[in-house]
Scaffold this active site. Sequence first.
Site, PDB file in Angstrom:
ATOM      1  N   CYS A 276       0.819  -1.226   0.000  1.00 33.81           N
ATOM      2  CA  CYS A 276       0.000   0.000   0.000  1.00 33.81           C
ATOM      3  C   CYS A 276       0.845   1.265   0.000  1.00 33.81           C
ATOM      4  O   CYS A 276       0.640   2.172  -0.820  1.00 33.81           O
ATOM      5  CB  CYS A 276      -0.978  -0.015   1.164  1.00 33.81           C
ATOM      6  SG  CYS A 276      -0.230   0.045   2.808  1.00 33.81           S
ATOM      7  N   HIS A 336      -2.610   1.186   6.678  1.00 31.31           N
ATOM      8  CA  HIS A 336      -2.929   1.200   5.243  1.00 31.31           C
ATOM      9  C   HIS A 336      -3.003   2.646   4.767  1.00 31.31           C
ATOM     10  O   HIS A 336      -3.297   3.560   5.532  1.00 31.31           O
ATOM     11  CB  HIS A 336      -4.264   0.489   5.002  1.00 31.31           C
ATOM     12  CG  HIS A 336      -4.590   0.255   3.562  1.00 31.31           C
ATOM     13  ND1 HIS A 336      -3.808  -0.516   2.732  1.00 31.31           N
ATOM     14  CD2 HIS A 336      -5.631   0.704   2.794  1.00 31.31           C
ATOM     15  CE1 HIS A 336      -4.349  -0.547   1.516  1.00 31.31           C
ATOM     16  NE2 HIS A 336      -5.457   0.181   1.530  1.00 31.31           N
ATOM     17  N   HIS A 348      -5.787   2.560  -4.290  1.00 28.67           N
ATOM     18  CA  HIS A 348      -4.880   1.979  -3.302  1.00 28.67           C
ATOM     19  C   HIS A 348      -4.475   0.586  -3.751  1.00 28.67           C
ATOM     20  O   HIS A 348      -5.067   0.001  -4.677  1.00 28.67           O
ATOM     21  CB  HIS A 348      -5.544   1.933  -1.919  1.00 28.67           C
ATOM     22  CG  HIS A 348      -6.808   1.119  -1.868  1.00 28.67           C
ATOM     23  ND1 HIS A 348      -7.097   0.226  -0.860  1.00 28.67           N
ATOM     24  CD2 HIS A 348      -7.887   1.053  -2.712  1.00 28.67           C
ATOM     25  CE1 HIS A 348      -8.271  -0.324  -1.057  1.00 28.67           C
ATOM     26  NE2 HIS A 348      -8.770   0.146  -2.181  1.00 28.67           N
TER      27      HIS A 348
END
Length: 390
Positions: A276, A336, A348
């Site tokens: 991420c 994240h 993402h």
Amino acid sequence: MKLLKYIFLLFVFLIGCKEEKEIPMKEQTAVHPIVKELQAKYAPDKRTAIFAISVGERKNDIVLKGEVQYSEAKSELVKRFKSQYKNIIDSIEVLPSEDLGSKKFGIITVSVANMRNDPKESAELGSQVLMGTIVKIWKKKNGYAYIQSPDTYLGWVDTDQLYRVTEKEAEQWRKVKKVFVKEFSEIIHEQPNANSFPVSDVVGGSVLKHIGGDAQWIKVGIADGREGYIKKSSVIDFHDWGTVLCPVPDNIERTGKFLMGVPYLWGGTSVKGVDCSGFTKTVFLLNGQLLNRDANQQAEQGVDIEPGKNFQNLRKGDLLFFGKKEGNGKAERIVHVGIYLGDRVFIHSSGKVQLSSFNPDSKLYDEYNLRRFVRARRVIASVSEVKEVK
């Protein structure tokens, strides 16, 4: 009689030697308070600073073993222990290791070098570093070098994937005319035509020595001495990175979407695979801005933005952070990160690079990440001061 006496004395000597060699060092199971305190001072984040110390006891001695990055860290540690204990054995090494000689720097010579948590191929991937990057070398072991990349991240890299240099040679590489690869993937060819054999592959973000060229091809060099040709349209002058090539919201979106479908790779920070934060780092790198390595580190960059009830205060290019908010006596935990694109849509890396939405009516609705949304940060300094680069 003399022979028996000699044998007896030899036996006593050997027994004495054996006992001396087998004296164990008892290591403390918990981190010593002094070590814990100074580790927080000199290396609060073990991903970016070296402070690995163990404390043990042998007979009446306190044994300090391990390695540190800063000589002042060792000096203060030894001083603090001497103030509390009578006999101290100092076995602490200040890195970089002496066996490196004068070549304590390296320049990456493959498109993507994997930085692992231990010096072996099976070890967990922590990060990656790209061709042409200068890294600091702290030590070597089992064919691996323990390096620190420009974003201060630490990890083990195969020594065949870098070219070791002195500090002076590293400085010469910094000053030499270079080009920055702006395309996601390219080939350095032996000759200035696409049908010639490859010298090496390269990825977006790689840096190469500029040797010469014409309107279509540029002759480039790799730090280990290999040379070849790359399409001129695939690179820009390195000095244009961060100036002409700079983060513009629309360009951030375009770069992110061109990576759609790239597989998630734990530790990946290149177009070959991204986690991420590796995704956000790569997108911004290709647009002239360097982000920190991990999500919680990126959450310290830029400025906090109150998103608003429907995220109306956010702009395209803002970073979104997910995890757990601070509360109930527990600290915030960021796990994240993604990039906001507007209209409650974000991009993402989760399984693969993909789009998601905070809008319950959208087919891209991501309830899971909406529930764990923590906060947003604006890392693009000023939208009005940057121009779109085609």
